[in-house]
Design a protein around this motif. Structure first.
Motif, PDB file in Angstrom:
ATOM      1  N   PHE A  43     -44.571  16.417  -5.676  1.00 27.39           N
ATOM      2  CA  PHE A  43     -43.276  15.745  -5.481  1.00 27.39           C
ATOM      3  C   PHE A  43     -43.306  15.017  -4.131  1.00 27.39           C
ATOM      4  N   GLN A  51     -39.934  24.072  -0.927  1.00 27.92           N
ATOM      5  CA  GLN A  51     -39.543  22.989  -0.015  1.00 27.92           C
ATOM      6  C   GLN A  51     -40.647  22.733   1.016  1.00 27.92           C
ATOM      7  N   ILE A  76     -43.115  20.589  -0.487  1.00 27.75           N
ATOM      8  CA  ILE A  76     -42.661  19.180  -0.541  1.00 27.75           C
ATOM      9  C   ILE A  76     -42.985  18.507   0.795  1.00 27.75           C
ATOM     10  N   THR A  77     -42.663  19.213   1.894  1.00 21.84           N
ATOM     11  CA  THR A  77     -42.851  18.591   3.208  1.00 21.84           C
ATOM     12  C   THR A  77     -44.338  18.421   3.528  1.00 21.84           C
ATOM     13  N   ILE A 114     -45.374  15.314   1.712  1.00 15.61           N
ATOM     14  CA  ILE A 114     -44.933  14.089   2.389  1.00 15.61           C
ATOM     15  C   ILE A 114     -45.848  13.802   3.582  1.00 15.61           C
ATOM     16  N   GLN A 165     -26.937  16.621  -0.620  1.00 15.26           N
ATOM     17  CA  GLN A 165     -28.255  16.689   0.029  1.00 15.26           C
ATOM     18  C   GLN A 165     -28.825  15.284   0.248  1.00 15.26           C
ATOM     19  N   GLN A 166     -28.493  14.384  -0.669  1.00 14.76           N
ATOM     20  CA  GLN A 166     -29.048  13.035  -0.565  1.00 14.76           C
ATOM     21  C   GLN A 166     -28.186  12.096   0.265  1.00 14.76           C
ATOM     22  N   ILE A 171     -31.109  11.860   4.169  1.00  9.91           N
ATOM     23  CA  ILE A 171     -32.477  12.292   4.477  1.00  9.91           C
ATOM     24  C   ILE A 171     -33.532  11.249   4.109  1.00  9.91           C
ATOM     25  N   ASN A 172     -33.366  10.636   2.939  1.00  7.12           N
ATOM     26  CA  ASN A 172     -34.453   9.740   2.529  1.00  7.12           C
ATOM     27  C   ASN A 172     -34.392   8.355   3.171  1.00  7.12           C
ATOM     28  N   ILE A 200     -36.877   9.486   5.579  1.00  5.21           N
ATOM     29  CA  ILE A 200     -38.200   9.747   4.996  1.00  5.21           C
ATOM     30  C   ILE A 200     -38.850   8.459   4.468  1.00  5.21           C
ATOM     31  N   ASN A 205     -40.590  18.110  10.103  1.00  6.40           N
ATOM     32  CA  ASN A 205     -40.021  18.454   8.794  1.00  6.40           C
ATOM     33  C   ASN A 205     -40.734  19.672   8.204  1.00  6.40           C
ATOM     34  N   PHE A 249     -32.349  19.441   8.953  1.00  7.08           N
ATOM     35  CA  PHE A 249     -32.321  19.390   7.479  1.00  7.08           C
ATOM     36  C   PHE A 249     -33.335  20.377   6.898  1.00  7.08           C
ATOM     37  N   GLY A 308     -32.228  21.051   3.077  1.00 12.67           N
ATOM     38  CA  GLY A 308     -33.449  20.821   2.297  1.00 12.67           C
ATOM     39  C   GLY A 308     -33.722  21.977   1.347  1.00 12.67           C
ATOM     40  N   TRP A 339     -32.020  23.643  -3.055  1.00 15.86           N
ATOM     41  CA  TRP A 339     -32.893  24.041  -4.181  1.00 15.86           C
ATOM     42  C   TRP A 339     -32.715  25.514  -4.498  1.00 15.86           C
ATOM     43  N   ASN A 394     -29.227  14.813  -8.118  1.00 13.31           N
ATOM     44  CA  ASN A 394     -29.983  14.685  -6.868  1.00 13.31           C
ATOM     45  C   ASN A 394     -30.829  13.407  -6.885  1.00 13.31           C
ATOM     46  N   ASN A 444     -30.623  10.097  -4.621  1.00 10.30           N
ATOM     47  CA  ASN A 444     -31.829   9.646  -3.935  1.00 10.30           C
ATOM     48  C   ASN A 444     -32.054   8.153  -4.193  1.00 10.30           C
TER      49      ASN A 444
END
Ligand code: BGC
Length: 438
Positions: free
Chosen positions: A18, A136, A139-140, A143, A250-251, A255-256, A259, A288, A350, A355, A359, A382, A386
């Motif tokens: 993800f 999570q 996920i980080t 990224i 959350q969105q 945050i994005n 990101i 993050n 976050f 973050g 979830w 979500n 996003n």
């Protein structure tokens, strides 16, 4: 413990994919642009097509997970990641690339519902928060890995490799999942009680805890019918309202924007060289990742709600600082430094609150008969949030200005605090089937 950790880690690979597959495009797009001679419109769509796939995947994943099972759905996601990455890497034209990215998106959509769901269903209550936070964390890492791969391959403009490397975690996910058991809760759901009890036995060494867990699962299965109509019941309607709202909040707290558009924000703040702005973004990615560890350690001790309050306060302060900084002129370099500092505080805050905890909560608040469906609807919301933030960030900057945009995100942090206070139950150490939303 080792058994549960192994299960959670493999499932968390869904999170890694993800993160990798959503993050990697930020660097790759600079070169895809040139190779396929894309217009601005086409460029935007090449970035956001993956999110459309995510929306579709999330929409259907709950249905699939409640029928085929959690494990099989994750296997399907693994295949989609694999195929999508190969198609993207070898794409001969823009439409083929779009198709590949869309398939990857469907994989992300599937795994973003089923990985946390599966993890929360195999986790003992006292470490469930930590194990879902592991997702999570993955996920980080994904990224951050994407930023690093982009950075390293940028010199050669090797975008095909950037996208293609996604097959590696996909293979590991597929290989790992073939060995993992189905979620014991899903086995109960389809009447395979004997096998389910055996699996629970692996998870709990404590017979009393195990018996209590079995009793609560059976009770929850005796609830009336599943399916969308189930959400007409007031308690389930409230659960859905909480799940969808949290997922959207959350969105829309931005945050994005950080990101996906981080390097661009740094450039607005005067860090003009591409290398320096990408490097600054890697620092943000590292924060993050590291700050997610705070959630892993504290979410089952301090609880979900206190961490949310602390994190949201940090996000609010950082966004205000960023907004105010953009309001006035600064000596050279100063604005860049403030921007970097604020964005690190924002993302760090976050990372241990909104973050992971969103979830966690959406995997906890729905009763077993509708858990897949409830999670899938929340996750769908979500991804829509996003998509909207990603699509309209630059427009917001144009219309509201830089300070205005960050102030809007800050205001939404306050809304989130009020929402958590009013609506969200504390689920720390509660047995999964004993979680109540009213
Ligand atoms: C969010 C993603 C975000 C990521 C950042 C996740 O919890 O759902 O949208 O990109 O955190 O770490």
């Amino acid at each position: 413990m080792r058994y549960v950790l192994l299960i959670a880690s493999v499932a968390a690979l869904g999170g890694l994919l993800f993160g990798y597959d959503t993050g990697v495009i930020s660097g790759a797009i600079l070169f895809i642009n040139k190779d396929f001679a894309l217009s601005t419109r086409e460029t935007e769509f090449t970035i956001s097509v993956v999110l459309l796939g995510c929306i579709l995947g999330a929409a259907f994943s709950g249905y699939v997970a409640d029928r085929l099972g959690r494990r099989s759905t994750l296997l399907v996601a693994g295949v989609l990641f694999f195929v999508g990455a190969l198609v993207s890497a070898f794409s001969v034209s823009e439409p083929v690339l779009l198709a590949g990215r869309f398939v990857v998106g469907v994989g992300i959509g599937f795994s973003s519902v089923v990985a946390p769901l599966y993890i929360s269903e195999v986790a003992p209550a006292n470490i469930r928060g930590a194990l879902v936070s592991l997702y999570q964390f993955a996920i980080t890492i994904g990224i951050l890995a994407a930023y690093i791969v982009d950075y390293v391959l940028a010199a050669d403009g090797a975008w095909r490799w950037m996208l293609g490397y996604g097959v590696v975690p996909a293979i590991v996910l597929l290989a790992g999942m073939t060995f993992l058991p189905e979620s014991p809760r899903f086995r109960f759901k389809i009447g395979r009680d004997e096998r389910a009890i055996k699996d629970l036995h692996h998870i709990y060494n404590d017979l009393v805890a195990e018996a209590e867990e079995v009793r609560s699962i059976r009770e929850s299965l005796s609830l009336p019918r599943a399916g969308l109509v189930a959400f007409k019941a007031p308690a389930l309607r409230t659960a859905l309202f909480i799940g969808v709202s949290l997922a959207v909040l959350q969105q829309v707290t931005g945050i994005n924007a950080v990101i996906y558009y981080g390097p661009q924000i740094f450039q607005m703040a005067g860090i003009s060289s591409a290398t320096n702005s990408i490097f600054s973004e890697s620092l943000v990615g590292t924060v993050n990742c590291l700050m997610t560890l705070v959630a892993i350690f504290f979410v089952d001790r301090i609880g979900r709600k206190p961490l949310l309050y602390i994190g949201l306060a940090g996000m609010f302060a950082a966004l205000m600082c960023l907004g105010i900084a953009f309001m006035q002129p600064h000596p050279a370099g100063m604005l860049g430094a403030i921007a970097l500092f604020s964005m690190m505080v924002y993302v760090g805050s976050f990372a241990f609150s909104l973050g992971p905890i969103v979830w966690i909560l959406i995997s906890e608040i729905f009763p077993l008969p509708v858990r897949g469906l409830g999670m899938s609807l929340s996750t769908l919301a979500n991804w829509v949030g996003n998509f909207l933030v990603a699509q309209f960030f630059l427009t917001m900057i144009e219309v509201l200005g830089r300070p205005g945009t960050f102030f809007v995100y800050a205001a939404l942090c306050i809304v989130t605090v009020a929402f958590v206070r009013a609506m969200v139950p504390e689920t720390k150490r509660e047995l999964l089937e004993r979680v109540r939303v009213t």
